[in-house]
Design a protein around this motif. Structure first.
Motif, PDB file in Angstrom:
ATOM      1  N   LEU A 148       0.932  -1.116   0.173  1.00 50.16           N
ATOM      2  CA  LEU A 148       0.008  -0.090   0.033  1.00 50.16           C
ATOM      3  C   LEU A 148       0.900   1.125   0.002  1.00 50.16           C
ATOM      4  N   THR A 149       0.959   2.123  -0.974  1.00 52.41           N
ATOM      5  CA  THR A 149       1.790   3.000  -1.405  1.00 52.41           C
ATOM      6  C   THR A 149       1.031   4.193  -2.027  1.00 52.41           C
ATOM      7  N   SER A 150       1.535   5.388  -1.743  1.00 51.83           N
ATOM      8  CA  SER A 150       1.207   6.757  -2.301  1.00 51.83           C
ATOM      9  C   SER A 150       2.362   7.284  -3.177  1.00 51.83           C
ATOM     10  N   GLY A 151       3.506   6.686  -2.721  1.00 54.83           N
ATOM     11  CA  GLY A 151       4.877   7.116  -3.630  1.00 54.83           C
ATOM     12  C   GLY A 151       5.526   8.328  -2.508  1.00 54.83           C
ATOM     13  N   ALA A 152       4.618   8.948  -1.777  1.00 52.62           N
ATOM     14  CA  ALA A 152       5.260  10.067  -1.066  1.00 52.62           C
ATOM     15  C   ALA A 152       4.462  10.036   0.337  1.00 52.62           C
ATOM     16  N   PRO A 153       5.163  10.644   1.302  1.00 47.76           N
ATOM     17  CA  PRO A 153       4.153  10.577   2.675  1.00 47.76           C
ATOM     18  C   PRO A 153       3.024  11.663   2.612  1.00 47.76           C
ATOM     19  N   SER A 154       3.144  12.515   1.676  1.00 45.21           N
ATOM     20  CA  SER A 154       1.952  13.523   1.428  1.00 45.21           C
ATOM     21  C   SER A 154       0.744  13.149   0.484  1.00 45.21           C
ATOM     22  N   GLY A 155       0.840  11.847  -0.046  1.00 41.00           N
ATOM     23  CA  GLY A 155      -0.079  11.484  -1.051  1.00 41.00           C
ATOM     24  C   GLY A 155       0.341  11.249  -2.279  1.00 41.00           C
ATOM     25  N   VAL A 156      -0.615  10.615  -3.143  1.00 38.05           N
ATOM     26  CA  VAL A 156      -0.454  10.395  -4.387  1.00 38.05           C
ATOM     27  C   VAL A 156      -0.060  11.325  -5.272  1.00 38.05           C
ATOM     28  N   SER A 157      -0.607  12.634  -5.240  1.00 39.63           N
ATOM     29  CA  SER A 157      -0.470  13.449  -6.146  1.00 39.63           C
ATOM     30  C   SER A 157       1.026  13.879  -6.197  1.00 39.63           C
ATOM     31  N   ASP A 158       1.742  13.974  -5.082  1.00 41.38           N
ATOM     32  CA  ASP A 158       3.216  14.012  -4.765  1.00 41.38           C
ATOM     33  C   ASP A 158       4.135  12.764  -5.292  1.00 41.38           C
ATOM     34  N   GLY A 159       3.517  11.817  -5.165  1.00 42.72           N
ATOM     35  CA  GLY A 159       4.227  10.323  -5.401  1.00 42.72           C
ATOM     36  C   GLY A 159       4.150   9.783  -6.791  1.00 42.72           C
ATOM     37  N   LEU A 160       3.560  10.301  -7.580  1.00 40.71           N
ATOM     38  CA  LEU A 160       3.277   9.841  -8.854  1.00 40.71           C
ATOM     39  C   LEU A 160       4.563   9.590  -9.733  1.00 40.71           C
ATOM     40  N   ALA A 161       5.520  10.305  -9.473  1.00 35.96           N
ATOM     41  CA  ALA A 161       6.846  10.123 -10.111  1.00 35.96           C
ATOM     42  C   ALA A 161       7.434   8.559  -9.601  1.00 35.96           C
ATOM     43  N   ILE A 162       7.519   8.556  -8.104  1.00 34.77           N
ATOM     44  CA  ILE A 162       8.081   7.466  -7.539  1.00 34.77           C
ATOM     45  C   ILE A 162       7.251   6.008  -7.925  1.00 34.77           C
ATOM     46  N   LEU A 163       5.883   6.140  -7.853  1.00 35.45           N
ATOM     47  CA  LEU A 163       5.059   5.114  -8.376  1.00 35.45           C
ATOM     48  C   LEU A 163       5.401   4.577  -9.841  1.00 35.45           C
ATOM     49  N   LYS A 164       5.630   5.832 -10.676  1.00 35.51           N
ATOM     50  CA  LYS A 164       5.941   5.349 -12.020  1.00 35.51           C
ATOM     51  C   LYS A 164       7.418   4.534 -12.044  1.00 35.51           C
ATOM     52  N   ALA A 165       8.250   5.133 -11.425  1.00 37.93           N
ATOM     53  CA  ALA A 165       9.620   4.463 -11.299  1.00 37.93           C
ATOM     54  C   ALA A 165       9.528   3.092 -10.824  1.00 37.93           C
ATOM     55  N   ALA A 169      10.318  -0.416 -12.751  1.00 38.73           N
ATOM     56  CA  ALA A 169      11.217  -1.327 -12.146  1.00 38.73           C
ATOM     57  C   ALA A 169      10.556  -2.799 -12.012  1.00 38.73           C
ATOM     58  N   GLY A 170       9.589  -3.070 -12.472  1.00 44.54           N
ATOM     59  CA  GLY A 170       8.852  -4.256 -12.503  1.00 44.54           C
ATOM     60  C   GLY A 170       7.921  -4.689 -11.191  1.00 44.54           C
ATOM     61  N   ASP A 171       7.704  -3.592 -10.476  1.00 38.59           N
ATOM     62  CA  ASP A 171       7.017  -3.686  -9.222  1.00 38.59           C
ATOM     63  C   ASP A 171       5.293  -3.433  -9.505  1.00 38.59           C
ATOM     64  N   ALA A 172       4.688  -3.151 -10.550  1.00 39.02           N
ATOM     65  CA  ALA A 172       3.426  -2.602 -10.780  1.00 39.02           C
ATOM     66  C   ALA A 172       2.563  -3.752 -10.290  1.00 39.02           C
ATOM     67  N   SER A 173       2.729  -4.803 -10.282  1.00 41.98           N
ATOM     68  CA  SER A 173       1.831  -5.911  -9.730  1.00 41.98           C
ATOM     69  C   SER A 173       1.753  -6.023  -8.147  1.00 41.98           C
ATOM     70  N   LEU A 174       2.848  -5.220  -7.371  1.00 40.59           N
ATOM     71  CA  LEU A 174       2.736  -5.186  -6.153  1.00 40.59           C
ATOM     72  C   LEU A 174       2.079  -3.864  -5.651  1.00 40.59           C
ATOM     73  N   ILE A 175       2.038  -2.981  -6.461  1.00 39.07           N
ATOM     74  CA  ILE A 175       1.410  -1.633  -5.992  1.00 39.07           C
ATOM     75  C   ILE A 175       0.023  -1.508  -5.719  1.00 39.07           C
ATOM     76  N   LEU A 176      -0.630  -1.169  -4.507  1.00 36.38           N
ATOM     77  CA  LEU A 176      -1.894  -0.874  -4.111  1.00 36.38           C
ATOM     78  C   LEU A 176      -1.930   0.269  -3.927  1.00 36.38           C
ATOM     79  N   ALA A 177      -2.340   1.137  -4.756  1.00 40.38           N
ATOM     80  CA  ALA A 177      -2.040   2.816  -4.774  1.00 40.38           C
ATOM     81  C   ALA A 177      -3.255   3.095  -3.830  1.00 40.38           C
ATOM     82  N   GLY A 178      -2.724   4.057  -2.777  1.00 44.34           N
ATOM     83  CA  GLY A 178      -3.888   4.658  -1.993  1.00 44.34           C
ATOM     84  C   GLY A 178      -3.026   5.622  -0.883  1.00 44.34           C
ATOM     85  N   GLY A 179      -3.792   6.624  -0.464  1.00 41.48           N
ATOM     86  CA  GLY A 179      -3.386   7.681   0.258  1.00 41.48           C
ATOM     87  C   GLY A 179      -3.381   8.885  -0.413  1.00 41.48           C
TER      88      GLY A 179
END
Length: 226
Positions: A148-165, A169-179
């Motif tokens: 469960l990740t938003s990519g950034a402590p402040s939320g998905v809006s600030d974490g999109l670049a991390i989620l894309k990375a 890197a091969g982790d799309a199937s593990l990502i549960l986008a939230g926050g």
């Protein structure tokens, strides 16, 4: 993962039934959202299991924050067993050590206690001192279902670049986008290959009110558009 997964936070039986009516795939069952979600009572899990067919991923967390106090790990290991007996389908947990790194000893102890049930590493990954090191530490642990990740402590809006990375890197199937997940984020996340979404406040008028099945249904439609 085939199709998209929609996970809805449930505080009680009423939330669980509403989530199921709206088309959710599974629940994250928690208590006390004022503390960002703590371990619910086994009685709550049992009541939901009796009334609702959705699998319950149950939060294991004694207090706000991501570190463990003295003696808490043993208590949580015992709690995992109680919750599994009550009807949990899996668990949600994750801890830091004093330096802000993933507390692998505690995490692995709970994986062992929960085995063979799956688990989600929650947003502790976003708050780690070194996010990339945290992902490396977590991603190959046994029985891991999602992170469960938003990519950034402040939320998905600030974490999109991390989620894309992470997806690249091969982790799309593990990502549960939230926050802080909002509807406009969904097409972008789908384009990254993310197929699992976690919502709480987005499917209820407020945390003082129950889940609205109509809002869940809207999210169901949204994430299935790909």
């Amino acid at each position: 993962m085939t199709g998209s997964l929609l996970e809805v936070i449930a505080l009680d039986v009423r939330d669980a039934i509403a989530a199921e009516r709206g088309g959710a795939d599974r629940l994250e069952v928690v208590a006390d959202m004022a503390a960002d979600g703590l371990t619910p009572a086994p009685e709550t899990v049992a009541a939901i299991a009796h009334a609702c067919a959705l699998p319950q991923m149950v939060m294991i967390r004694a207090h706000a924050g991501f570190t463990l106090g003295e003696g808490e790990l043993d208590e949580l290991r015992h709690t995992v067993k109680e919750l599994a007996s009550a009807g949990a389908a899996g668990f949600v947990f994750g801890f830091h050590d004093a330096a802000g790194a993933v507390d692998l000893a505690a995490t692995e102890a709970l994986i062992h206690a929960a085995s063979p049930l799956p688990w989600t590493f929650h947003r502790a990954v976003d708050h780690a001192a070194d996010v990339h090191a945290a992902w490396r530490a977590v991603r190959l642990l046994p029985n891991l279902a999602t992170v469960l990740t938003s990519g950034a402590p402040s939320g998905v809006s600030d974490g999109l670049a991390i989620l894309k990375a992470r997806a690249e890197a091969g982790d799309a199937s593990l990502i549960l986008a939230g926050g802080g997940l909002q509807r406009p984020h969904v097409p972008t996340l789908l384009s990254y290959g993310v197929r699992a979404f976690h919502v709480g406040s987005a499917v209820r008028p407020s945390w003082h009110e129950p889940v609205d099945p109509a809002l869940v249904a809207q999210w169901r439609t949204l994430i299935d558009r790909d």
